[in-house]
Design a protein around this motif. Structure first.
Motif, PDB file in Angstrom:
ATOM      1  N   ARG A 186      32.806  42.408  42.560  1.00 52.58           N
ATOM      2  CA  ARG A 186      31.623  42.913  43.127  1.00 52.58           C
ATOM      3  C   ARG A 186      30.453  43.055  42.406  1.00 52.58           C
ATOM      4  O   ARG A 186      30.862  43.835  40.976  1.00 52.58           O
ATOM      5  CB  ARG A 186      31.711  43.992  44.298  1.00 52.58           C
ATOM      6  N   LYS A 187      29.534  42.588  42.295  1.00 53.66           N
ATOM      7  CA  LYS A 187      28.147  42.885  41.569  1.00 53.66           C
ATOM      8  C   LYS A 187      26.883  42.927  41.988  1.00 53.66           C
ATOM      9  O   LYS A 187      26.888  42.419  43.212  1.00 53.66           O
ATOM     10  CB  LYS A 187      28.226  41.986  40.240  1.00 53.66           C
ATOM     11  N   TYR A 188      26.168  43.694  41.544  1.00 49.25           N
ATOM     12  CA  TYR A 188      24.463  43.447  41.929  1.00 49.25           C
ATOM     13  C   TYR A 188      23.895  43.414  40.882  1.00 49.25           C
ATOM     14  O   TYR A 188      24.014  44.145  39.815  1.00 49.25           O
ATOM     15  CB  TYR A 188      24.084  44.738  42.925  1.00 49.25           C
ATOM     16  N   GLY A 189      22.661  42.504  40.636  1.00 45.81           N
ATOM     17  CA  GLY A 189      22.163  42.330  39.439  1.00 45.81           C
ATOM     18  C   GLY A 189      23.164  41.734  38.361  1.00 45.81           C
ATOM     19  O   GLY A 189      24.035  40.935  38.904  1.00 45.81           O
ATOM     20  N   ASN A 190      23.323  42.103  37.149  1.00 46.61           N
ATOM     21  CA  ASN A 190      24.309  41.589  36.204  1.00 46.61           C
ATOM     22  C   ASN A 190      25.142  42.728  36.182  1.00 46.61           C
ATOM     23  O   ASN A 190      25.932  42.710  35.178  1.00 46.61           O
ATOM     24  CB  ASN A 190      23.625  41.270  35.081  1.00 46.61           C
ATOM     25  N   PHE A 191      25.340  43.715  37.026  1.00 45.38           N
ATOM     26  CA  PHE A 191      26.152  44.850  36.900  1.00 45.38           C
ATOM     27  C   PHE A 191      27.370  44.687  37.737  1.00 45.38           C
ATOM     28  O   PHE A 191      27.199  44.184  38.751  1.00 45.38           O
ATOM     29  CB  PHE A 191      25.438  45.982  37.296  1.00 45.38           C
ATOM     30  N   VAL A 192      28.663  44.686  37.126  1.00 42.48           N
ATOM     31  CA  VAL A 192      29.931  44.675  37.830  1.00 42.48           C
ATOM     32  C   VAL A 192      30.437  46.081  38.062  1.00 42.48           C
ATOM     33  O   VAL A 192      30.478  46.589  36.984  1.00 42.48           O
ATOM     34  CB  VAL A 192      30.729  43.504  37.266  1.00 42.48           C
ATOM     35  N   ASP A 193      30.916  46.477  39.148  1.00 39.67           N
ATOM     36  CA  ASP A 193      31.536  47.595  39.308  1.00 39.67           C
ATOM     37  C   ASP A 193      32.818  47.619  40.220  1.00 39.67           C
ATOM     38  O   ASP A 193      33.453  48.683  40.193  1.00 39.67           O
ATOM     39  CB  ASP A 193      30.592  48.817  40.061  1.00 39.67           C
ATOM     40  N   ASN A 194      33.392  46.563  40.426  1.00 42.35           N
ATOM     41  CA  ASN A 194      34.691  46.522  40.798  1.00 42.35           C
ATOM     42  C   ASN A 194      35.293  45.065  40.707  1.00 42.35           C
ATOM     43  O   ASN A 194      34.661  43.896  40.835  1.00 42.35           O
ATOM     44  CB  ASN A 194      34.623  46.521  42.317  1.00 42.35           C
ATOM     45  N   VAL A 195      36.655  44.951  40.103  1.00 41.30           N
ATOM     46  CA  VAL A 195      37.348  43.734  39.671  1.00 41.30           C
ATOM     47  C   VAL A 195      38.867  43.789  40.257  1.00 41.30           C
ATOM     48  O   VAL A 195      39.191  44.884  40.017  1.00 41.30           O
ATOM     49  CB  VAL A 195      37.142  43.784  38.014  1.00 41.30           C
ATOM     50  N   ARG A 196      39.218  42.859  40.746  1.00 38.02           N
ATOM     51  CA  ARG A 196      40.449  42.779  40.834  1.00 38.02           C
ATOM     52  C   ARG A 196      41.300  41.782  40.072  1.00 38.02           C
ATOM     53  O   ARG A 196      40.876  40.715  39.483  1.00 38.02           O
ATOM     54  CB  ARG A 196      40.349  41.950  42.401  1.00 38.02           C
ATOM     55  N   LEU A 197      42.365  42.395  39.693  1.00 40.11           N
ATOM     56  CA  LEU A 197      43.359  41.707  38.497  1.00 40.11           C
ATOM     57  C   LEU A 197      44.605  41.395  39.132  1.00 40.11           C
ATOM     58  O   LEU A 197      45.362  42.248  40.112  1.00 40.11           O
ATOM     59  CB  LEU A 197      43.536  42.809  37.237  1.00 40.11           C
ATOM     60  N   TYR A 198      45.179  40.484  38.464  1.00 44.98           N
ATOM     61  CA  TYR A 198      46.791  40.314  38.762  1.00 44.98           C
ATOM     62  C   TYR A 198      47.453  40.762  37.535  1.00 44.98           C
ATOM     63  O   TYR A 198      47.146  40.445  36.533  1.00 44.98           O
ATOM     64  CB  TYR A 198      47.046  38.674  38.996  1.00 44.98           C
TER      65      TYR A 198
END
Length: 379
Positions: free
Chosen positions: A10-22
């Motif tokens: 999830r991101k807003y602007g160029n800022f990502v604050d949540n990433v899903r990984l395997y």
């Protein structure tokens, strides 16, 4: 219909604050039945916090977002016990909470060098497993970033938070005279003559209903959780988000901000809070400031100004109320002093138990240290 399971960040602007990984631990190595040899354990997968790393960088550098530990070595005549597979260490930002897809917390990384094990490697083949190795753990995890800062700016859009951050720190957030200017968090550093630094986070502006995830909603509110103190910022003349929304006075803005925090997570109101009354260069600002101060002293008398369901259960007692103009510089230095004083006071309170323990250890009654050169009388 959007398949939410396919949204991996999830991101807003160029800022990502949540990433899903395997992530997957490495498989163990094969055992050697005829000699009783044991295969090596598979490598583990770790998240390790490091400064200067961002989730956006991870997202860009690893588009497949798959991280797998090394395979354990097979047992052989030359090495009956196989070597362990290599661990995989992924550097992530400080301030990360690692969770499963269903929200269970695996661990937190709040300081540089913190480590969280997210997937164990499988055991190597041995006598107990008929010399057959096991696969490593496999799971999907989420890296959820909550900014860590000394001060978090709390305010409705266009209250002047970005301008305030600019004049008190070395940050250059986007500034314009329209509601949603701040679309990604900015952190500025307030510098003092004794080299002390205070970090201040300018976060996307709230709107009414943010606790229900309206507007920036939870994207903003979750970052407030890890700030040490709150700095409310309101426009002395009030504001109106849009032509179809009601006009809110400065007092109403304070109460509504308090209510949004209360509804999202009531514990946030236990943080020390200060109030900046911004835009004191506007006409009639002094009169409106006096009116606000009277209302803050007796908030119950003015609760009728708000919808019943938006009246906060707890009225905040601000440590300081500082009138400021980012245009003329009024109150800026005073605000810096107030922020420093408030943080120092909290730090002193936090260290009190340690000082008490040390004093208790020095109290009479404990075995004294021997004094060399003096005879100790025989009882």
């Amino acid at each position: 219909m959007v398949n939410l399971s396919r949204i991996c960040y999830r991101k807003y602007g160029n800022f990502v604050d949540n990433v899903r990984l395997y992530v997957r631990g490495g498989s163990g190595g094969m055992g050697l039945p005829r000699l009783g040899g044991q295969g090596g354990k598979g490598g583990d997968v770790w998240m390790v916090s490091k400064k200067e790393v961002t989730l956006k960088r991870i997202n860009d550098k690893y588009p497949h977002k798959r991280f797998i530990g090394g395979v354990g070595a097979n047992s052989s005549v030359r090495g009956l016990k196989g070597e362990k597979g290599g661990d995989y260490e992924l550097h992530v930002p400080v301030g990360i909470t690692v969770t499963t897809d269903n929200g269970r917390v695996i661990g937190e990384l709040n300081a540089e060098g913190d480590r969280v094990l997210v997937a164990k490697g499988g055991p190597g083949g041995s006598f107990h497993s008929a010399f057959t190795p096991s696969k490593g753990q496999t799971k999907h995890i989420r890296l959820d970033l909550k900014l860590i800062a000394d001060i978090g700016l709390v305010g409705f859009p266009n209250a002047g938070k970005s301008s305030l951050l600019t004049v008190i720190s070395h940050a250059s957030p986007q500034i314009a005279n329209y509601a949603f200017t701040t679309l990604r968090p900015e952190i500025g550093k307030v510098m003092y003559e004794d080299q002390k630094q205070i970090s201040v986070a300018d976060l996307p502006g709230l709107i009414e209903g943010a606790h229900l995830n309206k507007g920036m909603g939870h994207k903003f509110l979750k970052h407030v959780e890890r700030t040490k103190q709150l700095l409310f910022v309101v426009d002395v003349c009030g504001f109106q988000l849009a032509s179809k929304t009601p006009f809110r006075s400065a007092f109403e803005a304070v109460q509504l901000l308090t209510k949004e925090l209360e509804l999202y997570k009531e514990d946030l109101l236990s943080k020390p809070a200060l109030l900046v009354v911004n835009k004191m260069d506007l006409p009639d600002a002094e009169h409106k400031l006096e009116e606000l101060q009277q209302q803050l002293q007796n908030p119950e008398e003015f609760s009728h100004l708000l919808p019943h369901d938006m009246i906060p259960r707890t009225n905040l007692a601000f440590r300081e109320v500082v009138p400021v103009s980012t245009v003329t510089g009024l109150g800026v230095d005073q605000l810096k002093r107030c922020l420093r004083r408030s943080l120092d006071e909290e730090a002193a309170k936090a260290s009190e138990p340690l000082h008490r323990d040390r004093l208790r250890a020095l109290r009479p009654g404990r075995t004294p240290m021997p004094v060399w050169g003096r005879a100790t009388p025989t009882p």
